[in-house]
Design a protein around this motif. Sequence first.
Motif, mmCIF file in Angstrom:
data_model
loop_
_atom_site.group_PDB
_atom_site.id
_atom_site.type_symbol
_atom_site.label_atom_id
_atom_site.label_comp_id
_atom_site.label_asym_id
_atom_site.label_seq_id
_atom_site.Cartn_x
_atom_site.Cartn_y
_atom_site.Cartn_z
ATOM 1 N N VAL A 101 8.256 17.947 31.766
ATOM 2 C CA VAL A 101 8.871 17.754 33.084
ATOM 3 C C VAL A 101 7.841 17.964 34.187
ATOM 4 C CG1 VAL A 101 10.585 18.671 34.702
ATOM 5 C CG2 VAL A 101 11.181 18.344 32.298
ATOM 6 N N LEU A 102 7.034 19.004 34.022
ATOM 7 C CA LEU A 102 6.013 19.297 35.019
ATOM 8 C C LEU A 102 5.024 18.145 35.148
ATOM 9 C CD1 LEU A 102 5.179 21.592 36.927
ATOM 10 C CD2 LEU A 102 3.792 22.527 35.079
ATOM 11 N N GLY A 103 4.604 17.596 34.026
ATOM 12 C CA GLY A 103 3.686 16.470 34.061
ATOM 13 C C GLY A 103 4.288 15.264 34.751
ATOM 14 N N ILE A 104 5.565 14.967 34.476
ATOM 15 C CA ILE A 104 6.228 13.820 35.095
ATOM 16 C C ILE A 104 6.356 14.016 36.603
ATOM 17 C CG2 ILE A 104 8.414 12.565 35.240
ATOM 18 C CD1 ILE A 104 8.752 13.092 32.229
ATOM 19 N N VAL A 105 6.767 15.215 37.025
ATOM 20 C CA VAL A 105 6.933 15.491 38.458
ATOM 21 C C VAL A 105 5.601 15.400 39.190
ATOM 22 C CG1 VAL A 105 7.484 17.298 40.135
ATOM 23 C CG2 VAL A 105 9.018 16.868 38.207
ATOM 24 N N LEU A 106 4.576 16.035 38.634
ATOM 25 C CA LEU A 106 3.272 16.003 39.285
ATOM 26 C C LEU A 106 2.719 14.585 39.335
ATOM 27 C CD1 LEU A 106 1.629 19.231 37.820
ATOM 28 C CD2 LEU A 106 2.495 18.886 40.133
ATOM 29 N N PHE A 107 2.900 13.828 38.256
ATOM 30 C CA PHE A 107 2.423 12.445 38.253
ATOM 31 C C PHE A 107 3.137 11.622 39.320
ATOM 32 C CE2 PHE A 107 2.995 8.045 36.859
ATOM 33 C CZ PHE A 107 1.672 7.639 36.822
ATOM 34 N N ALA A 108 4.472 11.719 39.386
ATOM 35 C CA ALA A 108 5.233 10.922 40.355
ATOM 36 C C ALA A 108 4.889 11.310 41.789
ATOM 37 C CB ALA A 108 6.736 11.100 40.104
ATOM 38 N N ALA A 109 4.808 12.623 42.050
ATOM 39 C CA ALA A 109 4.497 13.072 43.408
ATOM 40 C C ALA A 109 3.098 12.641 43.831
ATOM 41 C CB ALA A 109 4.633 14.592 43.492
ATOM 42 N N ARG A 110 2.138 12.789 42.922
ATOM 43 C CA ARG A 110 0.767 12.412 43.255
ATOM 44 C C ARG A 110 0.609 10.897 43.360
ATOM 45 N NH1 ARG A 110 -2.167 16.801 39.170
ATOM 46 N NH2 ARG A 110 -1.610 18.651 40.386
ATOM 47 N N LEU A 111 1.365 10.149 42.546
ATOM 48 C CA LEU A 111 1.312 8.694 42.635
ATOM 49 C C LEU A 111 1.826 8.225 43.993
ATOM 50 C CD1 LEU A 111 0.917 5.885 41.408
ATOM 51 C CD2 LEU A 111 3.229 6.090 40.440
ATOM 52 N N LEU A 112 2.974 8.754 44.419
ATOM 53 C CA LEU A 112 3.520 8.376 45.729
ATOM 54 C C LEU A 112 2.562 8.763 46.841
ATOM 55 C CD1 LEU A 112 5.851 7.261 47.400
ATOM 56 C CD2 LEU A 112 6.872 9.562 47.375
ATOM 57 N N ASP A 113 2.016 9.953 46.740
ATOM 58 C CA ASP A 113 1.041 10.411 47.731
ATOM 59 C C ASP A 113 -0.171 9.489 47.770
ATOM 60 O OD1 ASP A 113 -0.315 12.260 49.520
ATOM 61 O OD2 ASP A 113 -1.444 12.932 47.782
ATOM 62 N N ALA A 114 -0.646 9.090 46.600
ATOM 63 C CA ALA A 114 -1.809 8.221 46.533
ATOM 64 C C ALA A 114 -1.527 6.852 47.139
ATOM 65 C CB ALA A 114 -2.257 8.074 45.075
ATOM 66 N N LEU A 115 -0.322 6.329 46.909
ATOM 67 C CA LEU A 115 0.021 5.009 47.438
ATOM 68 C C LEU A 115 0.073 5.000 48.963
ATOM 69 C CD1 LEU A 115 2.827 4.012 44.898
ATOM 70 C CD2 LEU A 115 0.542 2.997 45.089
ATOM 71 N N VAL A 116 0.424 6.145 49.548
ATOM 72 C CA VAL A 116 0.536 6.225 51.000
ATOM 73 C C VAL A 116 -0.832 6.366 51.673
ATOM 74 C CG1 VAL A 116 1.434 7.668 52.890
ATOM 75 C CG2 VAL A 116 2.877 7.129 50.935
ATOM 76 N N ASP A 117 -1.807 6.923 50.970
ATOM 77 C CA ASP A 117 -3.102 7.229 51.586
ATOM 78 C C ASP A 117 -3.806 6.022 52.212
ATOM 79 O OD1 ASP A 117 -2.928 9.900 51.233
ATOM 80 O OD2 ASP A 117 -4.607 10.101 49.858
ATOM 81 N N PRO A 118 -3.900 4.880 51.516
ATOM 82 C CA PRO A 118 -4.568 3.747 52.167
ATOM 83 C C PRO A 118 -3.883 3.313 53.457
ATOM 84 C CG PRO A 118 -4.370 3.369 49.807
ATOM 85 C CD PRO A 118 -3.549 4.573 50.117
ATOM 86 N N LEU A 119 -2.541 3.428 53.516
ATOM 87 C CA LEU A 119 -1.826 3.077 54.737
ATOM 88 C C LEU A 119 -2.148 4.058 55.854
ATOM 89 C CD1 LEU A 119 1.665 2.174 53.205
ATOM 90 C CD2 LEU A 119 -0.223 0.637 53.808
ATOM 91 N N ILE A 120 -2.234 5.348 55.502
ATOM 92 C CA ILE A 120 -2.613 6.349 56.499
ATOM 93 C C ILE A 120 -4.019 6.061 57.024
ATOM 94 C CG2 ILE A 120 -3.172 8.788 56.861
ATOM 95 C CD1 ILE A 120 -0.958 9.492 54.894
#
Length: 438
Positions: free
Chosen positions: A41-60
Amino acid sequence: MRSARLFAYGVLGAPLAAAALPIYVHIPKLYADSFGVSLTVLGIVLFAARLLDALVDPLIGAASDRARGRRRLVWMGLLPLALGLLALVRPPEGTDPVFWLIGALALVYAGYSISTINYYAWGAELSATPALGTRLVAVREGCALVGVVAASIAPGLLSPDAAQGLWQAVLYWLPLLAVSAVITLFAVPEASRVQPMRHEPLRAVLGEVLQNRRFRRLLAVFALNGIASAIPATLVLFFIADVLGAAEREGLFLALYFVAGVLALPLWTRLSDRYGRARSWAASMVLAISVFAWAFTLGPGDDTAFMLICAASGIALGADLALPAALVAGLVGRRDEPLSAGGSFGVWNFVTKMNLALAAGLALPLLGLLGYQPGATDADARLALAAVYGLVPLALKAAACVLLWRHADWLEPEAEPESKSETGTGIATDAEYGELKS
C-alpha cells in the motif's frame, strides 16, 4: 559574482534539501513501522503521489517563465512546504494514516515544486559563464548537503524514539528555513533572463524544451542514474536495521555519506573545469559502481565495511548533485539553442520525481512479494532486501554511465563570449568572473 553573493544564493539550498530527506527517506519507514501501513500500500501511495507531483512540475516550470520574477515564486512555495511537512510527520490520532499521508504529500509537493523549480531556474539565469554556473550549483548543492547531514543526524540526537525525533527535527527546521529564505531572497538580485518573459502557451514552451536533442539525451542519462540512486535511498533505513542490525547507527551512516559528498564537491568542480562536466560525471558513476557492488555481500556486524561504502559512494554523490544541474544550466545558456530556464527545470524536476516514484512504486511492492516485511529476521527475507538494495541499482548506473560517456562531448556547451553581461544573459561582469577564477 562575489563569494558573499554566491553563498547568499546557495544558503537556501540547505533547508530545502533538509526537507527532502524525510520526504524521501524517513517517511516510508515511519509509516510502515509507526502507523502499520503495508509495504505494498505504501509503495502504491508513494508512487501515485509522486507521479501526480511529477506531472505537474513541467507545467509549474513553464508557467513560471511567464511571471515577472523568481523571488516571489520561491516565497510562495515555502509556506505550503512548511505546513505540509509538519502535517506529514505527525498525523493526528484517530485519522486514517493512508488518507492523511496522501493529503500531506500533496501540500508538501506543491510547495516544494514551486520553490525549487524557481530557485534552480534563478541560478541558471544568474550563470553568466559556464564556470560561474558550475560554481553556483556547487555552492547550492554544498549547502544542500549540509542541510541533509543535519537532517540525517538530528532525529537520533533529539530523541531515541524515531517518530518523536523526526517531529522535533522539523520544529527546529522551521526557523532555519525562515532565516535562509530572508538571506537568499533579499541579498540576491533578480537575473536578466536568457530569454525575455514568455507569453507562448505552456504546451509550446514545454514542446520547445523536449525537442532539444541535447536536453533529451541528458534527461535519459539523468533518469537511469536517478533511479539507480533512488532505490537505495528508499530502502537504506530498512537495510541498516534488518540486514546490518545497526538501526541505532543510521544517523551516523547517512551523515558519513553526505559529509563525504560535501567534501568532494571542490574536487568534482576542479575536475569538471579540466576534463568537462559530462566526463567527470561519468567518472563518478564508475566510482559508485565499483564501491556499491560490495553492499550485497554485507550482513550483521559489517558496520565498518558499510561505513567505507558510505564514504566512497558519498564522494561520487558530490558529482551527482553538482554536475547534472550545471549541464542543464549550460544548455539554457547556449546561444545557438537557448532553452527556457523554468521549462527546463520543470521537466528536470519531473524526471527527478519520476525516479523517486518508480523507486518506491517498484522496490517496496517487490520486497513485499519476495516475502520481506520490516523487522524480518529470516535469512531469505534479508537476502531479498540485500539484493533489491545492492544489486538492482548497479545495472541502471552502468547503463547511465555508458550513455553519458558516449555523448559527453556533445553535451558540453559551446565556448561562451568573454562577457555575457553585455548581451543581457547574465549578471556577472568580467571583473567578477576574473575574481571568481582567481
